[in-house]
Design an enzyme around this catalytic site. Sequence first.
Site, mmCIF file in Angstrom:
data_model
loop_
_atom_site.group_PDB
_atom_site.id
_atom_site.type_symbol
_atom_site.label_atom_id
_atom_site.label_comp_id
_atom_site.label_asym_id
_atom_site.label_seq_id
_atom_site.Cartn_x
_atom_site.Cartn_y
_atom_site.Cartn_z
ATOM 1 N N GLN A 72 12.259 -1.035 0.974
ATOM 2 C CA GLN A 72 11.168 -1.795 1.431
ATOM 3 C C GLN A 72 11.817 -2.785 2.178
ATOM 4 O O GLN A 72 10.911 -3.595 2.937
ATOM 5 C CB GLN A 72 9.958 -2.015 0.577
ATOM 6 C CG GLN A 72 9.017 -1.028 0.240
ATOM 7 C CD GLN A 72 8.636 -0.188 1.336
ATOM 8 O OE1 GLN A 72 8.207 -0.760 2.404
ATOM 9 N NE2 GLN A 72 8.525 1.097 1.226
ATOM 10 N N ASP B 253 -2.016 2.934 2.477
ATOM 11 C CA ASP B 253 -1.533 2.836 3.651
ATOM 12 C C ASP B 253 -2.002 4.352 4.588
ATOM 13 O O ASP B 253 -1.592 5.321 3.980
ATOM 14 C CB ASP B 253 -0.035 2.928 3.838
ATOM 15 C CG ASP B 253 0.596 2.839 5.261
ATOM 16 O OD1 ASP B 253 -0.016 2.283 6.096
ATOM 17 O OD2 ASP B 253 1.917 2.636 5.083
ATOM 18 N N PRO C 33 0.850 -1.258 -0.076
ATOM 19 C CA PRO C 33 -0.231 -0.106 -0.085
ATOM 20 C C PRO C 33 0.934 1.298 0.090
ATOM 21 O O PRO C 33 1.666 1.518 0.917
ATOM 22 C CB PRO C 33 -0.719 -0.020 1.268
ATOM 23 C CG PRO C 33 -0.021 -0.893 2.203
ATOM 24 C CD PRO C 33 0.608 -1.829 1.185
ATOM 25 N N TRP D 38 3.803 0.307 10.237
ATOM 26 C CA TRP D 38 4.290 -0.680 9.652
ATOM 27 C C TRP D 38 3.733 -2.126 9.784
ATOM 28 O O TRP D 38 3.574 -3.012 8.925
ATOM 29 C CB TRP D 38 6.090 -0.832 9.705
ATOM 30 C CG TRP D 38 6.522 0.083 9.006
ATOM 31 C CD1 TRP D 38 7.048 1.362 9.645
ATOM 32 C CD2 TRP D 38 6.859 0.430 7.566
ATOM 33 N NE1 TRP D 38 7.722 2.281 8.701
ATOM 34 C CE2 TRP D 38 7.565 1.627 7.481
ATOM 35 C CE3 TRP D 38 6.567 -0.390 6.511
ATOM 36 C CZ2 TRP D 38 7.851 2.339 6.063
ATOM 37 C CZ3 TRP D 38 6.910 0.307 5.464
ATOM 38 C CH2 TRP D 38 7.677 1.197 5.044
ATOM 39 N N LYS E 87 19.718 11.838 -5.103
ATOM 40 C CA LYS E 87 18.405 11.253 -4.629
ATOM 41 C C LYS E 87 17.232 12.531 -5.178
ATOM 42 O O LYS E 87 17.479 13.705 -5.115
ATOM 43 C CB LYS E 87 18.178 11.255 -3.099
ATOM 44 C CG LYS E 87 17.802 9.961 -2.641
ATOM 45 C CD LYS E 87 17.912 10.256 -1.247
ATOM 46 C CE LYS E 87 16.826 9.215 -0.297
ATOM 47 N NZ LYS E 87 16.720 8.875 0.881
ATOM 48 N N TRP F 2 8.264 -2.889 4.385
ATOM 49 C CA TRP F 2 7.156 -3.877 3.976
ATOM 50 C C TRP F 2 7.702 -5.161 3.775
ATOM 51 O O TRP F 2 7.133 -6.190 4.239
ATOM 52 C CB TRP F 2 6.484 -3.477 2.776
ATOM 53 C CG TRP F 2 5.071 -4.079 2.580
ATOM 54 C CD1 TRP F 2 4.086 -4.193 3.552
ATOM 55 C CD2 TRP F 2 4.537 -4.763 1.157
ATOM 56 N NE1 TRP F 2 3.179 -4.960 2.763
ATOM 57 C CE2 TRP F 2 3.315 -5.243 1.412
ATOM 58 C CE3 TRP F 2 5.342 -4.640 0.063
ATOM 59 C CZ2 TRP F 2 2.666 -5.898 0.722
ATOM 60 C CZ3 TRP F 2 4.706 -5.586 -0.811
ATOM 61 C CH2 TRP F 2 3.280 -5.943 -0.933
ATOM 62 N N LYS G 296 12.132 17.324 -3.943
ATOM 63 C CA LYS G 296 11.257 18.359 -4.636
ATOM 64 C C LYS G 296 12.054 19.791 -4.466
ATOM 65 O O LYS G 296 11.841 20.373 -5.329
ATOM 66 C CB LYS G 296 10.044 18.642 -3.670
ATOM 67 C CG LYS G 296 9.205 17.427 -4.007
ATOM 68 C CD LYS G 296 7.995 17.730 -3.229
ATOM 69 C CE LYS G 296 6.801 16.595 -3.250
ATOM 70 N NZ LYS G 296 5.886 16.422 -2.153
#
Length: 1128
Positions: A604, A86, A47, A568, A647, A608, A650
């Site tokens: 993840q 999520d 999610p 999580w 990376k 996850w 914004k």
Amino acid sequence: MFEPVRGQPDFPALEASIAAWWRERGTYQQSLERRRGAQRFVFFEGPPTANGMPHPGHCLTRTIKDLYPRYRTMRGQYCERKAGWDTHGLPVEVEVCKELGIHSKAEIEAYGVEPFIHKCQESVWRYMKEWETLTERIGFWIDLSKAYVTYHQSFVESVWWALAELFDKGLLYQGHKIVWWWAQGGTALSSGEVGQGYKEVADPSVFVAFPLLDAAGAPMNRSLVAWTTTPWTLPSNQFAAVKADLDYVVLREAGISEGPEYIVAEPLSAGLAEKLKKEFEIIERFPGSALVGRSYQPPFDTFRTPGRPEAAALVAGGSDAIAWRVVAADFVTTDSGTGIVHIAPAFGEVDYTVLVAEQARFAPGKGPTLINAVAPDGTFTDVFGMGSGRFVKECDRDITRDLRARGLLVHQEQYVHDYPFCWRADNDPLIQYPRQSWFIRTSQFREQMLANNARIDWLPEHIKDGRFGNFLESNVDWALSRERYWGTPLPIWVCEETGQAEAVRSYADLLAKPGMQGADVFTKAKAANPDLSDDLRVHKPYIDAVTYDSPFAKASRMRRVTEVIDCWFDSGAMPFAQWGWPHQGHAEFDAQFPADFISEAIDQTRGWFYSQLAISTLLFGDGGRPYPHPFKTCIVLGHMLGEDGQKMSKSKRNYREPAEIFDKFGADALRWFFLAGQAPWTSIRYSERAIKESIPEFLLRLWNVYSFFLIYARIDGFDPGAVLEEPGMLEHTDLARARGWRPVAARGELDRWMLSELNAVAAAMTVKMDAYDHFGAAHQLSTLVDAVSNWFVRRSRDRFWAAGKADGGPETNQEKLDAYWTLYETLITIAKLAAPFVPFTTEAIWRNLAGSSFGGKVAESVHLTDFPTGDAALVDHDLVRRMAVVRDVSSLGRAARAAEKLKVRQPLQKVEVILAEPRADDAAWLISHADLVCDELNVKQFEVCADPDRYITRQVLPDLKKLGPKLGKDLPKARDALAKADAAALLHALTVHGRAEVSLPGGGTAVVDKDDVLVRTTAKPGWAAAESGRAVVVIAKDLTPELIAEGLVREVVHVIQTQRKALDLDFTDRIELVFATESADLRTALEQHRHYIESETLAASVHFGTPPAGAEPHDIDGHPLAISITKS
RNA sequence: GCGCGCGUAGCUCAGUUGGUUAGAGCGCUACCCUGAUAAGGUAGAGGUCCCAAGUUCGAAUCUUGGCGCGCGCACCA
């Protein structure tokens, strides 16, 4: 009849219309319906956080997540795709706080938990529209309408069930531990969260004197020197640790007999002297054990009464000072510092273990208790007056200053290291802090988790034992609880009187408890505000109001603990919680567990991937469910980096919003860039240029072939729908039923070749896609499209332009019709093969090629067809090989020309080829294709050379791969021997006897079989030749006057064609040509080939004379020529 | 500090169990095509496969040690 298309398609607009059509037709639903009851392909959607904007990295994930389910569905499996969101956790709370302009927990409480939770629930969907738009726009087929949502009651209740299971098994416990504490947020964080917030910072690094005490309890001139980067922990100092078997020395500044004496570990003494820039002499030396037990004066008397140390009775008899005493500890190292470690048990995990060990030495209740000068909000309490009420890190400077003033600061410097900050509020440093917290005993399941992991197919493979395996190896108990508001409430109710606890499995269970009260709090709130989501009844603050009679003590009530849990855990529970299992959804869960396939980015591993594996292993590990679960295959994607290789961020603006990419280039372009550009696990650099370039590289090339086909099919009336009543799925056997369709064996060679390539690629792609190698599959596909465009179409042009129709009528030209059928079948099949990769473009092609022609008789969407797996019977491997030779020979011919600067416009007399591996039938085959080669190379004559020795030398080379293992160390000798041997004789022997003996230099012989050697053919110098592994091509570079004349004429034609284009003439426009030249040769050539010029340039007349003024002068290979072109 | 990954053409990247002349796309140069045409095609130039040592008949590939980059881990008091 097919619809015409533009040569320059507007992919973004095309995709938008396809997406709308899918929506309208429910194509995804249809694709599922078609496979109902088939073997399942289970996919789990990890999610996404519904509370952040999607960026290009998410596009990659969503592309991969779409590709395999689409592929498997086409291969016949049933693949439900349930979306998920999520929705809990810190990110949401932080966002709401920002909106409200507040930060601390106190401020949230002041605002009110109830309205705060409402805000959180509303905020969750803030970016939902963006996510849904992205999902549809990129062509990710997933059922958004049935998405699971982590805050929904059914989801929460599943999580409750899981937690209750763990609680009942004793795997969920409350512990007093040193945790990473976010003071401003008032909660502990899991190791996963902490790991996300490390930043490099410079902290003060101080060397502090701890004066030893004499028998009377007075400080001596001799001090331990301890080192710390967290001065704020010094007021809570409780012990000093040394290593017992390490040598310590007492230092005193050289020549100053009354100077202060410092105790440090011997290996670190020189370093300290260097820092202090002083000369020291060692006045005493002893092992660490000699220091153990000595009392010292702590830097601050926060908790201490000066004077003789307070002592207490030991379990073993005797007594010892309770605190501020030197202890031995194994973790002391000489890596850095002084070898004397300041122990503040409240603020360090190992420090805490020292305290626990010390407590065990004393009689019960007599030993040291934890001392702590810091409040949970990260400020000093009143016990440390200097910093009272101020955030600890801000007091470092004052503390240091105070130490210096009192002569206790030995040295101070800056220390650059990584330090954790809150991952959601990255200006808030975390501190280690003692806290009651709830933990899951994951460390007890380390072996099971590793065993489970061992059965998972990780792509790339090194994740299994590398990053993920290592992470499991160093597993610590999962710090589950969060002292926050917006999360799944920990379903544990505690007896007010006895403190005994029990876990609740569902809301219904809770309501059924004896003496239950408080459920009406939510009911009333709902009555007052009917818009209130029913899901909130299982959330704070409503759930906290629900109490019931204690089963542990009479007249006592059970009250919920205040904590919520780590979000999580929510996502990790989704394999069952998405169905509300076990309270409901049994059929779904049984059918959809474990997943065949999941995919997320590398970050993840600790997120996850771990939370799923841990929860599944703990809950289902003993249940006889075979490993692996809850997922079998996991593609771990690399991170997408910004345009600058950094990376994506914004603030740096080093990437574009997905919507912008889609509008500019389209989703298929982006998908192809992801899928065909690099292995999915390499970190991929966002590159606008690369995305743009993926269009001509594949999409446009495919589109051009398609558009070419349409133009001529429409002209020639080729319409499969008119001659085929039952189109089926338009597979080979279906097309065979069409009138006018000829079996492949009856068709021309080019057709047989095309279908061979097509079927071979389909088979290869299937193998690769089954192995989750879409990168390899995409490469195959790209090569295939290149073969269609650059060989099949190019070499078939004559047939498409030949006289006659392709409509099955009386004017039908059968060879032309064959070409159409071949190209049609190829395009239809490629559309299917490429459908999982570029679903929009292939759909457009399918809908026209199949839909327009067959109407409703054929699958309306390419995604409702079967993936072609290749028909081996249609693959003629010999033909494929030989065609590759022809293509190679053509390339070599051009290379040879280029080397001699003989442009292709200059006709040449002859080209000869020598095959490296002379197979009689290949040579004959090649000769039978002389026309083709002559045409490609613009030569008059093509031959397989009868006398190769004239042009080439052959060399017999050892096949190292075969001979290496046989000969070992003799290999270099054998190689020399072969190189020196008479190649012709050797080859003869090998051909006749199948083997030959070579004598090795320095004695001995080696026997080589025919298969042990390779023959390399090299062109002799002096010839216009080019060579590859397969062949040598020699061209005749001698030019006769006739050839030169032809060359001049072609040059002139080229000039005229360029002029036509410059004049913007239509290709049907006829022209009048007037030439003027002073070159007799050129004039003769032009006159000789007047007819050729006329037909090539559509000239109605050709005259020689004085061209009108303005005629452009040209240089034709050194001959002057003025040309006048006028439209007739 | 420890661990994982990466380092190959100007750029972005392939390179299968070690094997003979290390590939692709883009860009560049030249050429071709002009009935797919603001496209398309062919060829060429361009490489110390990060460095060093080792194993091996043979290393871009395996081992070890460096260097550089990215990421992860965390008792750095």
